[in-house]
Design an enzyme around this catalytic site. Structure first.
Site, PDB file in Angstrom:
ATOM      1  N   CYS A  46       3.167   6.857  10.648  1.00 55.48           N
ATOM      2  CA  CYS A  46       2.975   7.507   9.340  1.00 55.48           C
ATOM      3  C   CYS A  46       4.124   8.442   8.994  1.00 55.48           C
ATOM      4  O   CYS A  46       3.989   9.297   8.117  1.00 55.48           O
ATOM      5  CB  CYS A  46       1.640   8.251   9.293  1.00 55.48           C
ATOM      6  SG  CYS A  46       0.217   7.205   9.628  1.00 55.48           S
ATOM      7  N   ARG A 102       0.838  -1.201   0.000  1.00 58.05           N
ATOM      8  CA  ARG A 102       0.000   0.000   0.000  1.00 58.05           C
ATOM      9  C   ARG A 102       0.873   1.251   0.000  1.00 58.05           C
ATOM     10  O   ARG A 102       2.097   1.182   0.199  1.00 58.05           O
ATOM     11  CB  ARG A 102      -0.900   0.015   1.235  1.00 58.05           C
ATOM     12  CG  ARG A 102      -0.141   0.015   2.545  1.00 58.05           C
ATOM     13  CD  ARG A 102      -1.012   0.366   3.731  1.00 58.05           C
ATOM     14  NE  ARG A 102      -0.328   0.141   4.986  1.00 58.05           N
ATOM     15  CZ  ARG A 102       0.566   0.952   5.512  1.00 58.05           C
ATOM     16  NH1 ARG A 102       0.924   2.060   4.876  1.00 58.05           N
ATOM     17  NH2 ARG A 102       1.148   0.667   6.669  1.00 58.05           N
ATOM     18  N   THR A 136       2.580   1.958  10.292  1.00 59.08           N
ATOM     19  CA  THR A 136       1.509   2.162  11.261  1.00 59.08           C
ATOM     20  C   THR A 136       1.348   0.901  12.084  1.00 59.08           C
ATOM     21  O   THR A 136       2.068  -0.089  11.903  1.00 59.08           O
ATOM     22  CB  THR A 136       0.186   2.548  10.574  1.00 59.08           C
ATOM     23  OG1 THR A 136      -0.741   3.007  11.562  1.00 59.08           O
ATOM     24  CG2 THR A 136      -0.421   1.369   9.818  1.00 59.08           C
ATOM     25  N   TRP A 137       0.404   0.935  13.011  1.00 60.63           N
ATOM     26  CA  TRP A 137       0.120  -0.211  13.878  1.00 60.63           C
ATOM     27  C   TRP A 137      -1.344  -0.585  13.718  1.00 60.63           C
ATOM     28  O   TRP A 137      -2.208   0.275  13.528  1.00 60.63           O
ATOM     29  CB  TRP A 137       0.398   0.159  15.337  1.00 60.63           C
ATOM     30  CG  TRP A 137      -0.081  -0.867  16.335  1.00 60.63           C
ATOM     31  CD1 TRP A 137       0.580  -2.006  16.718  1.00 60.63           C
ATOM     32  CD2 TRP A 137      -1.308  -0.862  17.065  1.00 60.63           C
ATOM     33  NE1 TRP A 137      -0.171  -2.697  17.638  1.00 60.63           N
ATOM     34  CE2 TRP A 137      -1.337  -2.010  17.869  1.00 60.63           C
ATOM     35  CE3 TRP A 137      -2.399   0.017  17.116  1.00 60.63           C
ATOM     36  CZ2 TRP A 137      -2.402  -2.321  18.716  1.00 60.63           C
ATOM     37  CZ3 TRP A 137      -3.459  -0.290  17.954  1.00 60.63           C
ATOM     38  CH2 TRP A 137      -3.451  -1.441  18.744  1.00 60.63           C
ATOM     39  N   HIS A 138      -1.632  -1.893  13.799  1.00 57.02           N
ATOM     40  CA  HIS A 138      -3.007  -2.383  13.880  1.00 57.02           C
ATOM     41  C   HIS A 138      -3.116  -3.286  15.099  1.00 57.02           C
ATOM     42  O   HIS A 138      -2.152  -3.985  15.446  1.00 57.02           O
ATOM     43  CB  HIS A 138      -3.384  -3.189  12.641  1.00 57.02           C
ATOM     44  CG  HIS A 138      -3.344  -2.425  11.368  1.00 57.02           C
ATOM     45  ND1 HIS A 138      -4.025  -1.243  11.190  1.00 57.02           N
ATOM     46  CD2 HIS A 138      -2.698  -2.665  10.196  1.00 57.02           C
ATOM     47  CE1 HIS A 138      -3.807  -0.796   9.964  1.00 57.02           C
ATOM     48  NE2 HIS A 138      -3.004  -1.630   9.349  1.00 57.02           N
ATOM     49  N   ALA A 158      -6.271   6.394  10.247  1.00 56.55           N
ATOM     50  CA  ALA A 158      -5.248   6.387   9.198  1.00 56.55           C
ATOM     51  C   ALA A 158      -5.821   5.767   7.935  1.00 56.55           C
ATOM     52  O   ALA A 158      -6.692   4.881   7.991  1.00 56.55           O
ATOM     53  CB  ALA A 158      -4.028   5.600   9.662  1.00 56.55           C
ATOM     54  N   ILE A 159      -5.311   6.217   6.789  1.00 58.97           N
ATOM     55  CA  ILE A 159      -5.748   5.691   5.496  1.00 58.97           C
ATOM     56  C   ILE A 159      -4.517   5.389   4.650  1.00 58.97           C
ATOM     57  O   ILE A 159      -3.612   6.223   4.522  1.00 58.97           O
ATOM     58  CB  ILE A 159      -6.659   6.693   4.764  1.00 58.97           C
ATOM     59  CG1 ILE A 159      -7.977   6.869   5.529  1.00 58.97           C
ATOM     60  CG2 ILE A 159      -6.940   6.238   3.328  1.00 58.97           C
ATOM     61  CD1 ILE A 159      -8.906   7.890   4.953  1.00 58.97           C
ATOM     62  N   GLY A 218       1.750   5.129   1.676  1.00 60.47           N
ATOM     63  CA  GLY A 218       1.951   5.578   3.040  1.00 60.47           C
ATOM     64  C   GLY A 218       3.159   4.950   3.694  1.00 60.47           C
ATOM     65  O   GLY A 218       4.015   4.338   3.052  1.00 60.47           O
ATOM     66  N   GLY A 240      -7.041   0.212   2.977  1.00 62.59           N
ATOM     67  CA  GLY A 240      -8.131   1.116   3.340  1.00 62.59           C
ATOM     68  C   GLY A 240      -7.865   1.948   4.562  1.00 62.59           C
ATOM     69  O   GLY A 240      -6.919   2.725   4.587  1.00 62.59           O
TER      70      GLY A 240
END
Length: 264
Positions: free
Chosen positions: A215, A73, A78-80, A184-185, A75, A197
């Protein structure tokens, strides 16, 4: 636009491993490209995981060697994880795809969702995602007793907030009254069909972000609906609201291909 269907993949104890969800995205992407299925949005939670987009730099990754999954993707890193609602809208868009317009539609749906829960959010010029705006710089509290004029994040290109404790931690941006990202996207468009997404922070442990430069942004932080509201809120409460606003935005969108100016 065609009807948008939602697939709830797994939450809580049934949270979906990132690699498993990524493979599911690929399968649905291929089926959507072939017009075998309608536009589809996967909704889920992940177990804790860091993912890095194509523009991520080494200086933004965890210092302690925590594994990071590199993904296709846009960007950065980030973290999920638990308490975060993740959505992967896999949509067929007119080509050449207007990527910015697609991102703006996702932002619109999330801004409306936050507003329904009483949290005012906005966009920040040059920074995708949904933000809670901080106080004007001159009205913010000084960091470490220093005037903001000497904030090292803004003056020292080699300053690393990962090494400087809670005063500079992204999870404490609300206490510093700085801009903070609530959603975040990061997307990818392949063959005119979107992948990846958004990630909306509902009630996560935001200290996970303190191990990275979220980010790639060093002068702002992260937020959650629970922190901004000052009360507990669950993904179960937020899920149908996100679905409703995303459906409204996507199904009523005036989709147009990106305008390409002819060379002179």
């Amino acid at each position: 636009m065609s009807e948008l269907r939602f697939v709830r993949l797994g939450f809580g104890e049934e949270a979906v491993e990132y690699q498993e969800a990524w493979q599911r995205q690929r399968e649905i992407h291929a089926a959507r490209f072939a017009d075998e299925i309608p536009d589809t949005c996967l909704l889920l939670e992940h177990p804790p995981v860091y993912t890095a987009g194509r523009r991520t730099e080494d200086s933004e990754r965890p210092l302690d060697g925590t594994p990071v999954i590199d993904v296709d993707r846009g960007g950065k890193i980030t973290w999920h994880g638990p308490g975060q609602l993740v959505g992967y809208p896999i949509l067929k868009l007119p080509r050449p795809v207007d990527v910015v317009a697609h991102v703006r539609r996702l932002e619109d749906a999330l801004i409306r969702t936050c507003a329904e829960f009483g949290v005012e959010t906005s966009r920040v010029e040059g920074r995708s995602g949904v933000w809670v705006l901080g106080d004007p710089v001159e009205a913010r509290p000084a960091i470490g007793g220093l005037s903001l004029d000497f904030d090292p994040r803004l003056r020292d290109d080699e300053f690393d907030p990962r090494l400087h404790g809670p005063e500079y931690a992204p999870s404490n941006a609300g206490q510093r009254r700085e801009d903070r990202k609530l959603a975040a996207i990061g997307i990818r468009i392949a063959k005119g069909v979107s992948m990846h997404g958004f990630a909306l922070n509902v009630n996560p442990d935001n200290t996970w972000y303190d191990r990275i430069v979220p980010c790639g942004i060093r002068d702002a932080g992260v937020a959650s609906l629970a922190d901004e509201l000052g009360r507990d809120i669950t993904i179960a409460e937020v899920l149908p609201v996100v679905e409703r606003h995303l459906r409204d935005v996507v199904e009523n969108a005036d989709l147009r291909p990106r305008t390409i100016e002819a060379a002179r």
